[in-house]
Design an enzyme around this catalytic site. Structure first.
Site, PDB file in Angstrom:
ATOM      1  N   HIS A  59       0.858  -1.192   0.000  1.00 36.53           N
ATOM      2  CA  HIS A  59       0.000   0.000   0.000  1.00 36.53           C
ATOM      3  C   HIS A  59       0.890   1.236   0.000  1.00 36.53           C
ATOM      4  CE1 HIS A  59       0.953   0.936   4.189  1.00 36.53           C
ATOM      5  NE2 HIS A  59       0.722  -0.326   4.494  1.00 36.53           N
ATOM      6  N   ASP A 105      -2.478 -19.297  13.220  1.00 37.36           N
ATOM      7  CA  ASP A 105      -1.289 -19.802  13.889  1.00 37.36           C
ATOM      8  C   ASP A 105      -1.290 -19.398  15.367  1.00 37.36           C
ATOM      9  OD1 ASP A 105       1.608 -19.990  14.743  1.00 37.36           O
ATOM     10  OD2 ASP A 105       1.770 -20.695  12.679  1.00 37.36           O
ATOM     11  N   SER A 113       2.864  -4.907   7.320  1.00 37.15           N
ATOM     12  CA  SER A 113       2.448  -4.638   5.945  1.00 37.15           C
ATOM     13  C   SER A 113       3.553  -5.008   4.974  1.00 37.15           C
ATOM     14  CB  SER A 113       2.100  -3.154   5.764  1.00 37.15           C
ATOM     15  OG  SER A 113       0.945  -2.823   6.476  1.00 37.15           O
TER      16      SER A 113
END
Length: 414
Positions: free
Chosen positions: A236, A358, A373
């Protein structure tokens, strides 16, 4: 008297035949309705353009496939484009799709955290402020001139500006005269006349203008493209914290970093990685785009592994793994489940919805936190996506962008 049983049987047979026909008509109508619904859904939700890599096959989803209108062999090296028919169950035509065929790309998947130092091309207007004129009167010179938050200030009186300090130095030279201010807004350049106002309390002229010229942060490297020496990260753009506008990149630096602590995510609260920046430079930052932050790397890390890139139509619901660094400097694999895929929203950074399954990662971070990210998502031995956002009220869930989008962008750089 004897009853006419033959006539009764005939009437009974006609009754059942009519009933059977009505049931058949109803079933046929239902089947047609289902087919029309799938055609409408496919037309609306599936893309009009596709990039197909070699050996992808023609299957798009469980119900839809693309059928070439020609049997001619495809030259994947030249990236040939063709019109193909999107079909439901290989039979019912849905719409025409433009398909570009390309060779499968291989990148070096990383997953290590890194430090970001970014300087803007021009300065971003992050606010305007009223000036005290005395006697209870105020004025806002910047707003009165037409300057808006989010504008990119590129020049004052034809003098290019690249830092907040330059803007301050120029405006401090003011003696009441007007300035010609050149801005970039929505991709277009505009020129305004800015006349600072005198503040008796300050004893000087003020423009009432707040600007920012740099930012710093952390992110995760998604992959290295050895074809042209570039790397891709974040998935992004970096936006200004005040204006939410994309920061125009002049230059930047990617440096090594080490995770020293984790602020766990919780319902309604965003967690984050805490890192120490190192002195060694990983590379230079060159592009801040809607599909990630890109740069030129100095060397491949020893931990990076070559992995083929999946086309978006290869991404499937179900089990997958993310490669991320949440402690120290060593990336680790963690299990996730892909729960939703939006094939027709390429470039929106929310192509994939997933859930962390997980236990180790959930115990460590509470889910997805800031700094993760760019973490690559792997499925069936291929790179399928990169983490972009967390769903704040459900931090165990997040969004991701297709790896294909980031890879095709990296191919245009270098």
């Amino acid at each position: 008297m004897f009853k006419n049983t033959e006539n009764a049987y005939t009437k009974c047979g006609c009754f059942f035949m009519r009933k059977f026909i009505r049931i058949g008509d109803a079933v046929l109508a239902a089947v047609c309705a289902v087919i029309l619904a799938f055609v409408a859904i496919g037309n609306a939700l599936l893309p009009d353009t596709l990039i197909r890599y070699e050996n992808d096959g023609d299957q798009l989803t469980a119900f839809y496939s693309c059928t070439a209108t020609s049997t001619q062999s495809v030259d994947y090296q030249k990236g040939a484009s063709s019109e193909e028919t999107l079909r439901f169950l290989h039979t019912v035509p849905v719409k025409q799709v433009k398909v570009t065929s390309k060779q499968t790309g291989t990148v070096y998947v990383s997953g290590e955290v890194f430090g970001i130092k970014l300087y803007t091309d021009g300065v971003i207007v992050v606010g305007t402020q009223s000036v005290d004129l005395g006697g209870g009167e105020t004025a806002n010179p910047a707003a009165d001139a037409g300057i808006q938050v989010g504008d990119i200030l590129v020049a004052i009186d034809d003098r290019p500006v690249y830092s907040a300090g330059e803007v301050t130095d120029i405006l401090n030279e003011n003696n009441g005269l007007s300035y010609s201010v050149r801005l970039k807004r929505d991709g277009r350049y505009k020129t305004f006349e800015l006349t600072p106002a005198y503040s008796p309390r300050e004893g000087s002229y003020k423009a009432g203008l707040w600007v920012r010229d740099s930012t710093a942060g952390i992110g995760t490297v998604t992959f290295y493209n050895a074809e042209n020496g570039t790397f891709a990260s974040l998935g992004h753009p970096i936006n200004d914290v005040d204006t939410n506008e994309l920061m125009p990149l002049l230059e930047g630096e990617a440096v090594s970093a080490e995770v020293t602590n984790v602020q766990r995510a919780g319902t309604g609260s965003t967690g984050s990685l805490w890192c120490d920046f190192k002195s060694d430079t990983k590379g230079t930052l060159t592009e801040n785009t809607d599909c990630g932050l890109y740069g030129a790397y100095q060397s491949l890390p020893a931990t990076a592994e070559p992995v083929p890139v999946a086309s978006r139509q290869e991404v499937k619901k179900g089990g997958a793994q993310i490669l991320s660094t949440v402690e120290g400097t060593e990336p680790q694999l963690y299990d996730i489940e892909i729960t939703k895929i939006s094939y027709n929203k390429e470039g929106e950074q929310k192509d994939i919805v997933f859930k962390v399954t997980d236990p180790a990662l959930l115990a460590k971070t509470g889910g997805i936190v800031q700094g993760m990210s760019g973490s690559p998502i792997l499925q069936n031995g291929k790179l399928v996506g990169a983490i972009t956002h967390v769903i704040v009220n459900h931090p165990e869930k997040g969004y991701a962008i297709f790896a294909q989008t980031m890879y095709e962008k990296s191919r245009t750089l270098g």
